[in-house]
Design a protein around this motif. Structure first.
Motif, PDB file in Angstrom:
ATOM      1  N   SER A   1       0.882   3.244   3.260  1.00  0.00           N
ATOM      2  CA  SER A   1       1.660   2.688   4.387  1.00  0.00           C
ATOM      3  C   SER A   1       3.142   2.941   4.171  1.00  0.00           C
ATOM      4  CB  SER A   1       1.463   1.173   4.517  1.00  0.00           C
ATOM      5  OG  SER A   1       0.159   0.830   4.251  1.00  0.00           O
TER       6      SER A   1
ATOM      7  N   ARG B   1      -5.359  -3.544  -6.604  1.00  0.00           N
ATOM      8  CA  ARG B   1      -6.073  -2.271  -6.657  1.00  0.00           C
ATOM      9  C   ARG B   1      -7.076  -2.281  -7.814  1.00  0.00           C
ATOM     10  NH1 ARG B   1      -7.341   2.978  -4.664  1.00  0.00           N
ATOM     11  NH2 ARG B   1      -8.140   3.967  -6.515  1.00  0.00           N
TER      12      ARG B   1
ATOM     13  N   ASP C   1       0.852  -1.195   0.000  1.00  0.00           N
ATOM     14  CA  ASP C   1       0.000   0.000   0.000  1.00  0.00           C
ATOM     15  C   ASP C   1       0.889   1.246   0.000  1.00  0.00           C
ATOM     16  OD1 ASP C   1      -2.168   1.737   0.287  1.00  0.00           O
ATOM     17  OD2 ASP C   1      -1.953   1.685   2.471  1.00  0.00           O
TER      18      ASP C   1
ATOM     19  N   GLU D   1      -8.580   5.308   0.712  1.00  0.00           N
ATOM     20  CA  GLU D   1      -8.626   3.865   0.449  1.00  0.00           C
ATOM     21  C   GLU D   1      -7.228   3.353   0.103  1.00  0.00           C
ATOM     22  OE1 GLU D   1      -9.983   5.635  -3.568  1.00  0.00           O
ATOM     23  OE2 GLU D   1      -9.936   6.210  -1.460  1.00  0.00           O
ATOM     24  N   PRO D   2      -7.009   2.023   0.248  1.00  0.00           N
ATOM     25  CA  PRO D   2      -5.677   1.475  -0.063  1.00  0.00           C
ATOM     26  C   PRO D   2      -5.308   1.727  -1.527  1.00  0.00           C
ATOM     27  CG  PRO D   2      -7.092  -0.204   0.937  1.00  0.00           C
ATOM     28  CD  PRO D   2      -7.944   0.975   0.685  1.00  0.00           C
ATOM     29  N   CYS D   3      -4.045   1.929  -1.718  1.00  0.00           N
ATOM     30  CA  CYS D   3      -3.547   2.250  -3.059  1.00  0.00           C
ATOM     31  C   CYS D   3      -2.405   1.251  -3.313  1.00  0.00           C
ATOM     32  CB  CYS D   3      -3.060   3.682  -2.980  1.00  0.00           C
ATOM     33  SG  CYS D   3      -2.602   4.403  -4.482  1.00  0.00           S
ATOM     34  N   VAL D   4      -2.767   0.090  -3.860  1.00  0.00           N
ATOM     35  CA  VAL D   4      -1.814  -1.028  -3.851  1.00  0.00           C
ATOM     36  C   VAL D   4      -0.957  -1.087  -5.121  1.00  0.00           C
ATOM     37  CG1 VAL D   4      -1.595  -3.541  -3.625  1.00  0.00           C
ATOM     38  CG2 VAL D   4      -3.325  -2.322  -2.334  1.00  0.00           C
TER      39      VAL D   4
END
Ligand code: ADP
Length: 338
Positions: A186, A333, A183, A213-216
């Motif tokens: 993180s 994502r 992420d 929101e997570p950004c993977v």
């Protein structure tokens, strides 16, 4: 000997040789032999020979003017080609020498810069451990500060060494990457947190801003942390008067963009490309005498390229710089977005 005709004298003499002759009477008419035009000839007058003719002796290797001109042109062409080779060769040799000198200078600057980088944490470690070993500590609180400084300085030293070893591996093309879903938020928080003690002690701040929101992304966490750390470290050291460094992440055209912005001296247009090359240090480093080895951005470039992305720079001298790492969005994502 009685000479009645020119040939009775000259033919036996010239038999088997490559010479030809011409005998001209007193009015210039050829009475025997052949006069070759445009050929060099040895001339003997009647006064010299006591014969009634002027004798012309011509070498058999006659050259007409067209042939001579052709040969001259050919020689001129060969000379021109050789001169061209010579000039090009000299230019290439001079350029190679100039480059070698520049590389040698950059390498020696690098060695001295790295030695300086090593010297300050080593000096701190040695002085603090000496004080601790001699028991010259005024109180427990100070002892704790010394231990923390030792941990910080030895970590810095270890990072320096690992960074150089990793750079060597990247240059040799043998650096191994372990990709995993990561992420971006993180990663940014983790790297910013590493700088927190140093930044807050200087009354400064790292502002982070990104998506909820997570950004993977698919990334090697350790390698990408090194890249981001280098950019944040540069922002802090080249913009020492700027209280805030901003790190942002966002999604742009199916790519994750992680940018580091400072309000420092900025980077002149003619340095924007060169500073991504190894050992190159720019005017900001030289003007403010900032410590460094000139490999930070080259590492960022290597790492980001290994992730299938690229790093861009937007900067105006006097208005600061924005370095942006662009990476392909991870499959997780993509799946989450559906
Ligand atoms: P180093 O910082 O050790 O010199 P880098 O490869 O990290 O090596 O950076 C190369 C050069 O790019 C620096 O010497 C400096 O001139 C310039 N630079 C990098 N980041 C910044 C920045 N944020 N602001 C101004 N100049 C910068």
């Amino acid at each position: 000997m009685l000479v009645t005709t020119p040939e009775s004298l000259l033919k036996p003499l010239l038999a088997g040789s490559a010479f030809s002759y011409a005998a001209l009477d007193s009015e210039g008419r050829v009475v025997s032999g052949k006069r070759v035009a445009n050929a060099r000839a040895a001339v003997r007058t009647p006064a010299e020979t006591r014969l009634p003719w002027t004798l012309y002796l011509t070498s058999g290797e006659t050259q007409d003017s067209a042939g001579l001109l052709g040969r001259q042109r050919f020689l001129l062409f060969v000379t021109a080609v050789m001169s061209l080779f010579l000039v090009t060769g000299s230019y290439l040799i001079a350029r190679a020498i100039r480059r070698e000198i520049a590389v040698a200078r950059m390498q020696s600057d690098f060695v001295s810069a790295v030695s300086h980088e090593f010297r300050s944490p080593l000096t701190s470690i040695r002085q603090l451990s000496e004080i601790l070993a001699l028991g010259r500590i005024p109180n427990e609180q100070r002892r704790q500060v010394y231990y923390e400084t030792l941990v910080r300085e030895s970590t810095r030293l270890q990072r320096l060494i690992e960074g150089l070893l990793n750079f060597g591996r990247m240059e040799a093309g043998v650096r191994q990457y372990r990709f995993e879903p990561l992420d971006a938020g993180s990663l940014v928080s983790r790297v910013a947190a590493e700088f927190e003690p140093q930044v807050s002690a200087a009354g400064r701040h790292i502002e982070i801003e990104g998506l909820e929101e997570p950004c993977v992304i698919e990334a090697d966490p350790e390698a990408l942390s090194v890249a981001l750390r280098n950019l944040v470290d540069n922002a802090l050291k080249y913009a020492p008067d700027c209280p805030t460094v901003r790190v942002q992440w966002a999604v742009e055209n199916s790519q994750v963009a992680i940018s580091v912005r400072d309000r420092g001296p900025g980077i002149p247009a003619d340095e924007k490309k060169a500073i991504f090359r190894k050992f190159v240090r720019g005017s900001a480093a030289l003007a403010a005498n900032v410590k460094g080895s000139g490999v930070g951005l080259a590492m960022v470039h290597h790492i980001v390229a290994a992730h299938g992305g690229n790093v861009s720079l937007a900067s105006e001298p006097g208005s600061g710089s924005v370095f942006t790492i662009l990476l392909p969005l991870g499959s997780e994502r993509m799946a989450a977005a559906k």
